[in-house]
Motif scaffolding. Structure first.
Motif, short mmCIF file in Angstrom:
data_model
loop_
_atom_site.label_atom_id
_atom_site.label_comp_id
_atom_site.label_asym_id
_atom_site.label_seq_id
_atom_site.Cartn_x
_atom_site.Cartn_y
_atom_site.Cartn_z
N MET A 1 -4.49 6.43 -8.85
CA MET A 1 -3.49 7.38 -8.40
C MET A 1 -2.14 6.68 -8.29
SD MET A 1 -3.66 10.53 -7.61
CE MET A 1 -2.75 11.78 -6.80
N ALA A 2 -1.09 7.43 -8.57
CA ALA A 2 0.26 6.84 -8.55
C ALA A 2 1.25 7.87 -8.01
CB ALA A 2 0.66 6.38 -9.94
N ILE A 3 2.43 7.38 -7.67
CA ILE A 3 3.48 8.23 -7.13
C ILE A 3 4.83 7.81 -7.69
CG2 ILE A 3 3.73 6.79 -5.07
CD1 ILE A 3 4.37 9.35 -3.52
N PHE A 4 5.61 8.78 -8.12
CA PHE A 4 6.99 8.54 -8.52
C PHE A 4 7.87 8.69 -7.28
CE2 PHE A 4 5.38 9.89 -12.69
CZ PHE A 4 5.98 8.96 -13.53
N GLN A 5 8.72 7.72 -7.02
CA GLN A 5 9.67 7.79 -5.92
C GLN A 5 11.08 7.87 -6.51
OE1 GLN A 5 8.67 4.25 -3.67
NE2 GLN A 5 7.43 5.48 -2.26
N VAL A 6 11.80 8.93 -6.18
CA VAL A 6 13.16 9.14 -6.66
C VAL A 6 14.12 8.76 -5.54
CG1 VAL A 6 14.82 10.86 -7.47
CG2 VAL A 6 12.41 11.03 -8.15
N LYS A 20 4.77 3.82 -8.52
CA LYS A 20 3.98 2.86 -7.75
C LYS A 20 2.53 3.33 -7.64
CE LYS A 20 7.68 1.14 -4.77
NZ LYS A 20 8.04 0.92 -3.36
N ALA A 21 1.63 2.37 -7.61
CA ALA A 21 0.23 2.67 -7.37
C ALA A 21 0.07 3.02 -5.89
CB ALA A 21 -0.65 1.48 -7.72
N THR A 22 -0.60 4.11 -5.61
CA THR A 22 -0.82 4.46 -4.21
C THR A 22 -1.87 3.52 -3.64
OG1 THR A 22 -2.42 6.14 -4.87
CG2 THR A 22 -0.19 6.89 -4.43
N GLY A 23 -1.76 3.26 -2.37
CA GLY A 23 -2.67 2.33 -1.72
C GLY A 23 -2.11 0.92 -1.69
N THR A 24 -1.79 0.38 -2.87
CA THR A 24 -1.29 -1.00 -2.93
C THR A 24 0.23 -1.05 -3.02
OG1 THR A 24 -1.36 -1.07 -5.35
CG2 THR A 24 -3.36 -1.75 -4.17
N LEU A 96 -2.90 1.47 -17.00
CA LEU A 96 -2.78 2.14 -15.70
C LEU A 96 -1.80 3.30 -15.78
CD1 LEU A 96 -3.68 2.01 -12.73
CD2 LEU A 96 -1.77 0.47 -12.32
N ILE A 97 -0.68 3.10 -16.44
CA ILE A 97 0.32 4.16 -16.60
C ILE A 97 -0.28 5.31 -17.41
CG2 ILE A 97 2.52 4.76 -17.72
CD1 ILE A 97 3.40 1.84 -17.04
N ARG A 98 -0.93 4.99 -18.49
CA ARG A 98 -1.54 6.03 -19.33
C ARG A 98 -2.56 6.84 -18.55
NH1 ARG A 98 -3.59 3.96 -24.81
NH2 ARG A 98 -3.62 6.19 -25.20
N LYS A 99 -3.24 6.18 -17.63
CA LYS A 99 -4.29 6.84 -16.84
C LYS A 99 -3.70 7.68 -15.70
CE LYS A 99 -7.88 5.30 -13.67
NZ LYS A 99 -7.09 5.08 -12.52
N THR A 103 -0.50 12.54 -13.76
CA THR A 103 -0.86 13.32 -12.57
C THR A 103 -0.17 12.82 -11.30
OG1 THR A 103 -2.82 11.94 -12.21
CG2 THR A 103 -3.12 13.96 -13.51
N ALA A 104 0.73 11.87 -11.45
CA ALA A 104 1.43 11.31 -10.29
C ALA A 104 2.34 12.36 -9.64
CB ALA A 104 2.25 10.10 -10.69
N ILE A 105 2.37 12.35 -8.33
CA ILE A 105 3.27 13.26 -7.63
C ILE A 105 4.66 12.65 -7.56
CG2 ILE A 105 1.42 14.30 -6.26
CD1 ILE A 105 2.42 12.61 -3.89
N ILE A 106 5.65 13.49 -7.32
CA ILE A 106 7.03 13.04 -7.22
C ILE A 106 7.47 13.13 -5.77
CG2 ILE A 106 9.41 13.44 -7.93
CD1 ILE A 106 8.26 14.71 -10.52
N GLN A 107 7.91 12.01 -5.23
CA GLN A 107 8.41 11.94 -3.86
C GLN A 107 9.93 11.77 -3.93
OE1 GLN A 107 7.28 8.39 -1.70
NE2 GLN A 107 7.33 9.51 0.25
N ASP A 108 10.66 12.73 -3.39
CA ASP A 108 12.12 12.71 -3.41
C ASP A 108 12.62 11.99 -2.16
OD1 ASP A 108 14.83 13.14 -3.58
OD2 ASP A 108 14.64 15.27 -4.03
N LEU A 109 13.21 10.82 -2.33
CA LEU A 109 13.73 10.03 -1.21
C LEU A 109 15.24 10.15 -1.06
CD1 LEU A 109 11.61 6.78 -1.77
CD2 LEU A 109 11.10 8.72 -0.26
N THR A 110 15.84 11.10 -1.80
CA THR A 110 17.30 11.25 -1.73
C THR A 110 17.71 12.06 -0.52
OG1 THR A 110 17.28 13.22 -3.14
CG2 THR A 110 17.60 11.08 -4.22
#
Length: 110
Positions: A1-6, A20-24, A96-99, A103-110
């Motif tokens: 699982m991964a997350i995009f942080q904007v 980023k990989a979630t968890g680590t 890892l990126i291909r996997k 499905t990564a969620i987008i987290q808006d930090l702006t």
């Protein structure tokens, strides 16, 4: 699982994202900067839609430097990798990126 942080850079007034990989919280992918938030989100959407295919990864090799970039349909760089000292870690990150990026969620930090 991964997350995009904007987020928005305070020094150059540009929008960036990190994958980023979630968890680590391992950094998987980043971008150089976009002039607008919408362009940043468009870059993320391009990555999400196209990374399942091998053809978007442009590998760049030199002595003890193994990287890759991802370009969109008009050849703008929308993502770049960290620098790796051998092929193996780079290829593991690409897998890892291909996997997970699609499905990564987008987290808006702006």
């Amino acid at each position: 699982m991964a997350i995009f942080q904007v987020f928005k850079s305070s020094t150059k007034n540009q929008y960036h994202y990190l994958l980023k990989a979630t968890g680590t919280s391992q950094l998987i992918l980043s971008c150089e900067g976009f002039s607008s938030k919408q362009k940043c989100l468009d870059g993320i959407l391009f990555v999400q839609k196209h990374v399942a295919g091998e053809e978007v990864f442009e590998r760049q090799d030199s002595y003890l430097s193994f990287t890759f970039i991802i370009k969109n349909d008009i050849q703008e760089t929308v993502a770049k990798s960290e620098n790796y000292t051998s092929e193996s870690p780079r290829e593991q990150i690409i897998a890892l990126i291909r996997k997970d990026a699609g499905t990564a969620i987008i987290q808006d930090l702006t």
